[in-house]
Enzyme design. Structure first.
Site, PDB file in Angstrom:
ATOM      1  N   SER A  15       0.837  -1.217   0.000  1.00 29.81           N
ATOM      2  CA  SER A  15       0.000   0.000   0.000  1.00 29.81           C
ATOM      3  C   SER A  15       0.866   1.258   0.000  1.00 29.81           C
ATOM      4  CB  SER A  15      -0.985   0.001   1.174  1.00 29.81           C
ATOM      5  OG  SER A  15      -0.320   0.160   2.396  1.00 29.81           O
ATOM      6  N   ASN A  16       2.052   1.193   0.594  1.00 31.43           N
ATOM      7  CA  ASN A  16       2.958   2.350   0.512  1.00 31.43           C
ATOM      8  C   ASN A  16       3.479   2.534  -0.913  1.00 31.43           C
ATOM      9  OD1 ASN A  16       3.554   3.833   3.137  1.00 31.43           O
ATOM     10  ND2 ASN A  16       3.630   1.689   3.808  1.00 31.43           N
ATOM     11  N   HIS A 111       9.059   3.091   8.752  1.00 34.59           N
ATOM     12  CA  HIS A 111       8.881   2.220   9.920  1.00 34.59           C
ATOM     13  C   HIS A 111       7.615   2.656  10.658  1.00 34.59           C
ATOM     14  CE1 HIS A 111      10.219  -0.523  13.038  1.00 34.59           C
ATOM     15  NE2 HIS A 111       9.785   0.370  13.910  1.00 34.59           N
ATOM     16  N   GLU A 181       1.373   6.923   6.936  1.00 34.34           N
ATOM     17  CA  GLU A 181       2.518   6.484   6.127  1.00 34.34           C
ATOM     18  C   GLU A 181       2.302   6.878   4.668  1.00 34.34           C
ATOM     19  OE1 GLU A 181       3.906   2.419   6.638  1.00 34.34           O
ATOM     20  OE2 GLU A 181       2.953   2.304   8.597  1.00 34.34           O
TER      21      GLU A 181
HETATM   22  C1  GAR Z   1       3.897  -0.737   6.803  1.00 32.38           C
HETATM   23  O1  GAR Z   1       3.160  -0.438   7.972  1.00 32.38           O
HETATM   24  C2  GAR Z   1       5.370  -0.478   7.038  1.00 32.38           C
HETATM   25  O2  GAR Z   1       5.627   0.638   7.866  1.00 32.38           O
HETATM   26  C3  GAR Z   1       5.792  -1.740   7.715  1.00 32.38           C
HETATM   27  O3  GAR Z   1       5.106  -2.768   7.036  1.00 32.38           O
HETATM   28  C4  GAR Z   1       3.879  -2.250   6.522  1.00 32.38           C
HETATM   29  C5  GAR Z   1       3.807  -2.559   5.042  1.00 32.38           C
HETATM   30  O4  GAR Z   1       2.589  -2.194   4.469  1.00 32.38           O
HETATM   31  N1  GAR Z   1       7.213  -1.885   7.638  1.00 32.38           N
HETATM   32  C6  GAR Z   1       7.966  -2.405   8.603  1.00 32.38           C
HETATM   33  O5  GAR Z   1       7.511  -2.856   9.628  1.00 32.38           O
HETATM   34  C7  GAR Z   1       9.458  -2.417   8.291  1.00 32.38           C
HETATM   35  N2  GAR Z   1      10.230  -2.670   9.490  1.00 32.38           N
HETATM   36  P1  GAR Z   1       2.406  -2.088   2.895  1.00 32.38           P
HETATM   37  O6  GAR Z   1       3.000  -3.373   2.298  1.00 32.38           O
HETATM   38  O7  GAR Z   1       0.924  -2.049   2.698  1.00 32.38           O
HETATM   39  O8  GAR Z   1       3.112  -0.854   2.421  1.00 32.38           O
END
Ligand code: GAR
Length: 199
Positions: A15-16, A111, A181
């Site tokens: 999603s990021n 993070h 995020e």
């Molecule tokens: C996000 O919350 C990111 O901050 C976290 O994993 C998630 C991924 O979401 N990352 C960590 O914990 C790294 N240490 P996404 O795949 O939907 O972007």
């Protein structure tokens, strides 16, 4: 700095990754999404890349049991796609030294907590939110930082704060943080592109 040429590493839903692609498409971020690499063949991040027409690859320890070879394969894939900035977007593996050395001060991570609190080995995804809730924190948030050899340790480039409510669960807190995020990551990248943040 000018336009950024982004190479993504993602393990999960992406999603990021999507928020950054959307910011580029909306003209809010001066960048090109060059390539997406995942260690997980089922990561929805890879599907998002396919839908957007971005080259994508599954590269993992299954293909390269030797971690130096894995590191080299990821580096070469980034270079082949003319990447100048590496974006970790929910990447749950440690980044190799060759990639870090080649892209010195040009590997970013997001993070899901207010570093330096709640970082380090084993602190990722839901484990972070669980620890925040167990500690009774009143606030949490997210941090964009540079990646160095130590987990969650590099220079902090930006943070967003969210409240923690008494009835929060890991899921409700994770969702509140994730929403921030998606705003913070494209904003910080644009500050790098515009020269407001110098790496
Ligand atoms: C996000 O919350 C990111 O901050 C976290 O994993 C998630 C991924 O979401 N990352 C960590 O914990 C790294 N240490 P996404 O795949 O939907 O972007």
């Amino acid at each position: 700095m000018g336009k950024l040429y982004l190479g993504f590493l993602a393990s999960r839903g992406g999603s990021n990754l999507q928020a950054i692609i959307d910011a580029i498409k909306e003209g809010k971020l001066d960048a090109v999404p060059c390539v997406v690499i995942s260690n997980n063949s089922n990561a929805f991040a890879l599907e998002r890349a396919r839908r957007e027409g971005i080259p994508c690859y599954h590269i993992s320890s299954k293909h390269y049991p030797d971690e130096n070879e894995l590191d080299e394969a990821i580096l070469q894939t980034m270079l082949r796609h003319n990447v100048d900035t590496v974006v970790l977007a929910g990447y749950m593996k440690k980044v190799g030294n060759k990639l870090l050395q080649h892209f010195k001060n040009r590997v970013l991570n997001i993070h899901p907590a207010l570093l330096p609190k709640y970082g380090g080995k084993g602190m990722y995804g839901e484990f972070v939110h669980k620890a925040v809730l167990e500690a009774g924190e009143k606030e949490s948030g997210c941090t964009v930082h540079l990646v160095d050899e130590i987990y969650d340790h590099g220079r902090i480039l930006g943070q967003s704060v969210v409240p923690v409510y008494p009835d929060d669960t890991v899921e409700s807190l994770a969702a509140r943080v994730l929403e921030q995020e998606h705003k913070l990551y494209p904003q910080i990248l644009q500050k790098i592109a515009s020269g407001e943040i110098v790496l």
